[in-house]
Motif scaffolding. Structure first.
Motif, PDB file in Angstrom:
ATOM      1  N   ARG A 147       0.858  -1.186   0.000  1.00  9.90           N
ATOM      2  CA  ARG A 147       0.000   0.000   0.000  1.00  9.90           C
ATOM      3  C   ARG A 147       0.894   1.236   0.000  1.00  9.90           C
ATOM      4  NH1 ARG A 147      -5.018  -0.905   4.197  1.00  9.90           N
ATOM      5  NH2 ARG A 147      -5.727  -2.918   3.375  1.00  9.90           N
ATOM      6  N   MET A 148       0.332   2.356  -0.474  1.00  9.38           N
ATOM      7  CA  MET A 148       1.025   3.623  -0.302  1.00  9.38           C
ATOM      8  C   MET A 148       0.833   4.093   1.135  1.00  9.38           C
ATOM      9  SD  MET A 148       0.311   5.526  -3.963  1.00  9.38           S
ATOM     10  CE  MET A 148       1.358   6.931  -3.594  1.00  9.38           C
ATOM     11  N   PHE A 153      -0.243  10.583   0.189  1.00 12.49           N
ATOM     12  CA  PHE A 153      -1.408  11.175  -0.472  1.00 12.49           C
ATOM     13  C   PHE A 153      -1.469  12.700  -0.328  1.00 12.49           C
ATOM     14  CE2 PHE A 153      -2.371   6.735   0.106  1.00 12.49           C
ATOM     15  CZ  PHE A 153      -3.069   6.383  -1.033  1.00 12.49           C
ATOM     16  N   TRP A 165      -2.931  14.203  -3.614  1.00 18.11           N
ATOM     17  CA  TRP A 165      -3.980  13.438  -4.271  1.00 18.11           C
ATOM     18  C   TRP A 165      -5.341  14.071  -3.950  1.00 18.11           C
ATOM     19  CZ3 TRP A 165      -4.079   7.786  -5.659  1.00 18.11           C
ATOM     20  CH2 TRP A 165      -2.804   7.303  -5.986  1.00 18.11           C
ATOM     21  N   TYR A 169      -5.639   8.241   2.086  1.00 19.76           N
ATOM     22  CA  TYR A 169      -5.452   6.813   2.393  1.00 19.76           C
ATOM     23  C   TYR A 169      -6.773   6.202   2.847  1.00 19.76           C
ATOM     24  CZ  TYR A 169      -3.643   2.630   4.810  1.00 19.76           C
ATOM     25  OH  TYR A 169      -3.408   1.343   5.231  1.00 19.76           O
ATOM     26  N   LEU A 172      -9.191   5.364   0.171  1.00 23.02           N
ATOM     27  CA  LEU A 172      -8.805   4.220  -0.660  1.00 23.02           C
ATOM     28  C   LEU A 172      -8.759   2.910   0.134  1.00 23.02           C
ATOM     29  CD1 LEU A 172      -8.229   4.190  -3.654  1.00 23.02           C
ATOM     30  CD2 LEU A 172      -5.790   4.432  -3.177  1.00 23.02           C
ATOM     31  N   GLU A 173      -8.731   3.007   1.465  1.00 22.99           N
ATOM     32  CA  GLU A 173      -8.499   1.817   2.309  1.00 22.99           C
ATOM     33  C   GLU A 173      -9.445   0.651   2.005  1.00 22.99           C
ATOM     34  OE1 GLU A 173      -7.801  -1.002   5.267  1.00 22.99           O
ATOM     35  OE2 GLU A 173      -9.735  -0.029   4.969  1.00 22.99           O
ATOM     36  N   TYR A 176      -8.271  -0.938  -1.106  1.00 23.41           N
ATOM     37  CA  TYR A 176      -7.032  -1.701  -0.914  1.00 23.41           C
ATOM     38  C   TYR A 176      -7.379  -3.120  -0.464  1.00 23.41           C
ATOM     39  CZ  TYR A 176      -3.213   1.755  -1.429  1.00 23.41           C
ATOM     40  OH  TYR A 176      -2.284   2.631  -1.925  1.00 23.41           O
ATOM     41  N   LEU A 599      -2.119   8.111 -11.235  1.00 24.33           N
ATOM     42  CA  LEU A 599      -1.471   8.381  -9.950  1.00 24.33           C
ATOM     43  C   LEU A 599      -0.737   9.727  -9.994  1.00 24.33           C
ATOM     44  CD1 LEU A 599      -2.074   5.322  -9.636  1.00 24.33           C
ATOM     45  CD2 LEU A 599       0.192   5.041  -8.639  1.00 24.33           C
ATOM     46  N   SER A 605       5.915   2.796  -3.093  1.00 23.57           N
ATOM     47  CA  SER A 605       5.277   1.486  -3.197  1.00 23.57           C
ATOM     48  C   SER A 605       5.130   1.121  -4.665  1.00 23.57           C
ATOM     49  CB  SER A 605       3.917   1.480  -2.493  1.00 23.57           C
ATOM     50  OG  SER A 605       3.059   2.404  -3.080  1.00 23.57           O
ATOM     51  N   THR A 610      -2.114  -0.255  -5.755  1.00 29.65           N
ATOM     52  CA  THR A 610      -2.845   1.011  -5.749  1.00 29.65           C
ATOM     53  C   THR A 610      -3.668   1.154  -7.032  1.00 29.65           C
ATOM     54  OG1 THR A 610      -1.143   2.002  -4.357  1.00 29.65           O
ATOM     55  CG2 THR A 610      -2.570   3.522  -5.570  1.00 29.65           C
TER      56      THR A 610
END
Lengths: 637, 187
Positions: A147-148, A153, A165, A169, A172-173, A176, A599, A605, A610
């Motif tokens: 993960r990033m 972000f 971004w 996070y 997006l979690e 992921y 991205l 990462s 991602t």
């Protein structure tokens, strides 16, 4: 079948890849037309198929039905190839070429057209690659699935570097986790909870971590607890397991105790392969047993319902656009007959929504070849090209450490992926390479030639010396952040065309001082680690190489990571980005660009996890778009 | 009238000699299943006389007969590196499995055996020199077969397995490497 011993066998419907011809596909009206049958395209196709939509996948490369015979032809080609680079298993295809590290060189207009695919006119050239066959680059990816970091972000806000971004996070979690299920990630939450990365309470990865190699354990004895001071902060280093999209031992606690059934080999018939990783040490360029995830596993699922069709050998040449409303009206493809001939037919396929999933370089190339920059409000198509900058350091350990066994890489050092030092220099991750010095020197074959031809060894002495020398090899690969930079670009140029007249991508990538400060620090850290381990430093950099970069009076070789990203970055408005947070084009309502090109930064990462998470997230938005577009029209007053 | 050695005797002599120069037993070499293919390769590439010269050459002389070096490397990795490629570490780098990157540039082709036919060995291509193949069909560089790659002795010598084949099993990499006790091995 017990879920703990067996992998789920994935049957690819026989004939699915040939059910539709390009000519037939062009007659139909599809809900979604997807360009690219790799990881992103397969995930979107599978998700839209589940939602009941008719999907067409256009794949530039070859790929018949995904069966074991075809997969094994890749393996056999690899075994028999003289040059065993990371594209060697896949057939040479002049009609949809791939970059190869073997043809990395500065290109001039009079360089023979057949000598290269990526056009690089600069002195510095990257040897980065991507693969154009059904399954895409997931066929040759290594399988690291990190993960990033949360701080990746909003790098700009936190450290005044790079770009923020439009997502966090936490946004997006959940995706992921969905990606970790799809790719089948093997890791432990306790290993991965660092530098702010967090997981919902009770979460476990689908499978337990890959066991750390004996080499990892050897390195850990020296590294664990090592202190590093960087920008006035102290960091304590430790060797840590990497999450990997590779079948291991399923975690019985997964999904609230339901467990996880790994996905096995893809074939048109039952195949007893694809179970746990067997330690082939060949993740790149091909896992011989399909223990490693590849997009075929998702594609096979996408084909189950019957509403997804594939046309292979179909190179997207042009995105057709209605100049008045800027909507995409079709994708024009060149459907070539075979790999041995440059004859092709041209068709235009039509759908309600169009999704480009052809990877960062090809997505940009197709759009630029379609003259779409003129309609772009940001003018950022093809800009901000990124890839991790790799610096290698290699040394000889005092005792045999079992090098050349295991997966390509099981562990590394991740403590310097994030921190306040990112105000001034790039963060990096460190890979401990189980495959020895191969990447740097061509070991073990180069050792053989040295010992036999130059030192004149033979017989038992040769055998003993090889065993002793190679089993002691340690290669540390530093994967260094490269920030988005508008001047790192993919463009097209009428002077450079491939065999069927498609424009080749022209790439210009420069390694900035921010990254090189990280590289210089990495090099110093490598020598400290070698000293701690009693290893003899054998690193040397070649200033004559195309990968040579000078920084602060020293030469380094910076290699490509095959983590291409950033050519259609996502952002908050049409002037600062090409797509929004759903990967929908700001400028073309019915166009989505799904892939690593979206991205806005890559941190430290590997990009695939991602990208997969974003593909799941975008699929929801694309389905929503289709629902609205296909809803009965209500006549307004 | 005395008969010369039969084909079978020549092959056995080749394997016996190969055992001495590779450090593996004759059993090991026959066990690879490659003896016939390798003997044929050497005969085709350098001719029967050159094999005889190699076999009868003084093993203590360094540098050794380049044909001997080619034979050793053939058994170790299944690649025929012609005598003219002796010492070419750059060529060896490209033929090794694993990630490529820091290696010298060579011509592109996914069928390298054929490409070398037409083009050149690494390093030469850039300089625009002529190809590494002679007119008589001899080849400077090729993998004898897919099986030759997976049967390479190198991997046994280093306590490992060929990259991409003969996998040792899940988790095997956790333990220290085991080297075969080759010193006690007797033919």
């Amino acid at each position: 079948m017990t879920s703990y011993d067996d992998a789920e066998q994935i049957i690819f419907p026989a004939g699915a890849a040939t059910q539709t011809s390009a000519a037939e596909a062009a007659k139909g009206e599809w809900d979604a037309v997807i360009v690219g049958g790799g990881m992103a395209g397969s995930i979107v196709a599978e998700q839209l198929s589940q939602a009941g939509y008719k999907v067409l996948i256009l794949e530039a490369g070859p790929g018949k039905d995904l069966d074991l015979a075809e997969y094994e032809s890749y393996l056999s080609r690899f075994y028999g190839a003289v040059v065993k680079d990371n594209q060697s298993p896949y057939p040479f295809n002049p009609n949809a070429r791939m970059p190869r590290s073997t043809d990395t060189m500065p290109v001039h207009p009079d360089t023979p057209r057949d000598d290269f695919y990526l056009v690089q006119e600069d002195k510095y050239c990257t040897d980065t690659t991507f693969t154009r066959v059904l399954g895409g680059t997931s066929m040759h990816w290594e399988g690291k699935a990190l993960r990033m970091l949360p701080e990746d972000f909003d790098l700009q806000t936190k450290y005044g570097q790079g770009l923020n971004w439009p997502l966090s996070y936490d946004d997006l979690e959940p995706y992921y986790r969905q990606a970790e299920a799809e790719l089948g990630v093997a890791a432990e939450v306790e290993d991965q909870t660092y530098l702010g990365m967090h997981f919902p309470k009770g979460y476990v990865f689908p499978m337990h971590r890959m066991p750390p190699s004996y080499l990892d354990q050897t390195v850990a004895r020296g590294v664990d607890g090592m202190r590093v001071n960087l920008a006035d902060d102290d960091y304590t280093l430790q060797v840590r397991s990497f999450p990997q999209a590779r079948n291991g031992v399923p975690n019985a606690a997964y999904d609230g105790g339901k467990g996880f059934v790994p996905v096995g080999a893809v074939s048109t018939s039952q195949a007893e392969e694809g179970e746990r990783c067997q330690g082939n040490t060949n993740c790149v360029p091909i896992c011989p047993v399909q223990a490693k995830y590849h997009a075929g596993k998702t594609l096979a699922k996408a084909l189950r319902k019957g509403n997804v069709k594939i046309v292979t050998q179909a190179v997207a040449s042009k995105v057709e656009i209605n100049d008045l409303d800027r909507r995409v009206t079709g994708i024009t493809i060149k459907n070539y007959h075979s790999l041995d001939s440059d004859s092709y037919e041209t068709y235009t396929v039509k759908g309600t929504v169009y999704i480009l999933c052809a990877h960062a370089i090809e997505n940009a190339r197709i759009m630029l070849a379609s003259d779409m920059q003129r309609m772009s409000r940001s003018k950022l198509i093809g800009c901000n090209l990124m890839d991790h900058a790799y610096l290698l350091s290699w040394g000889l350990l005092p005792k045999p450490a079992g090098t050349m066994r295991g997966t390509t890489c099981t562990s590394g050092i991740t403590d310097l992926r994030g921190g306040r030092f990112r105000v001034t220099q790039a963060g990096f991750g460190v890979d401990i390479h189980n495959d020895g010095w191969g990447w740097a020197t061509g070991s073990p074959y180069t050792d053989l030639v040295e010992l036999v031809d130059k030192r004149g060894l033979r017989g038992p002495e040769l055998r003993r010396t090889l065993g002793d020398q190679i089993s002691r090899q340690l290669l540390l690969a530093f994967m260094i952040d490269l920030l988005p930079d508008r001047s790192n670009t993919v463009t097209v140029d009428d002077r450079y065309k491939d065999a069927i007249g498609n424009l080749k991508p022209v790439v210009s990538l420069k390694i900035p001082p921010y990254t090189m400060r990280g590289a210089a620090f990495a090099r110093k850290l490598a020598t400290d680690i070698f000293e701690k381990l009693g290893a003899e430093d054998k690193t040397h950099y070649d200033e004559k190489s195309y990968s040579a970069v000078e920084y602060d009076g020293q030469w380094y070789n910076i290699l490509g990571g095959n983590h291409l990203a950033g050519t259609h970055i996502m952002g908050t408005d049409p002037t600062n980005s090409v797509v929004d947070h759903t990967q929908q084009s700001w400028d073309h309502d019915n166009l989505y660009l799904v892939g690593p090109g979206s991205l806005p930064s890559i941190g430290t990462s590997n990009i695939s996890l991602t990208m997969a998470a974003l593909a799941f997230r975008s699929s929801i938005h694309i389905a929503r778009y289709l629902r609205a577009a296909k809803a009965p029209v209500t006549v307004g007053s | 009238m005395t008969q010369g050695p039969t084909a079978d005797e020549k092959l056995r002599e080749f394997v016996k000699f190969s055992a001495a120069v590779t450090g593996f037993s004759e059993f090991d070499l026959w066990g690879t299943g490659q003896a016939e293919a390798y003997y044929e390769t050497v005969v085709n590439q350098v001719g029967p006389d050159a094999i005889q010269n190699a076999i009868s050459s003084d093993p203590s002389v360094v540098p050794a007969d380049p044909v001997v070096q080619s034979i050793i490397k053939l058994w170790y990795v299944g690649v025929w590196y012609g005598p003219e490629l002796a010492g070419r570490v750059d060529v060896a780098a490209w033929t090794a499995p694993g990630r490529s990157g820091a290696k010298p540039a060579v011509s592109d082709d996914s069928q390298p055996e054929e490409s070398w036919n037409r083009q050149a060995v690494p390093g030469q291509h850039q300089a625009g020199e002529s190809g590494a193949y002679a007119e008589d069909g001899r080849k400077a560089l090729f993998v004898v077969s897919s099986e030759a790659y997976t049967e390479g002795l190198l991997w046994r010598a280093i306590g490992a397995h060929p990259s991409g084949a003969k996998a040792p099993g899940y988790g095997s990499w956790v333990n220290p490497p085991a080297f075969e006790n080759y010193q006690k091995e007797q033919v």
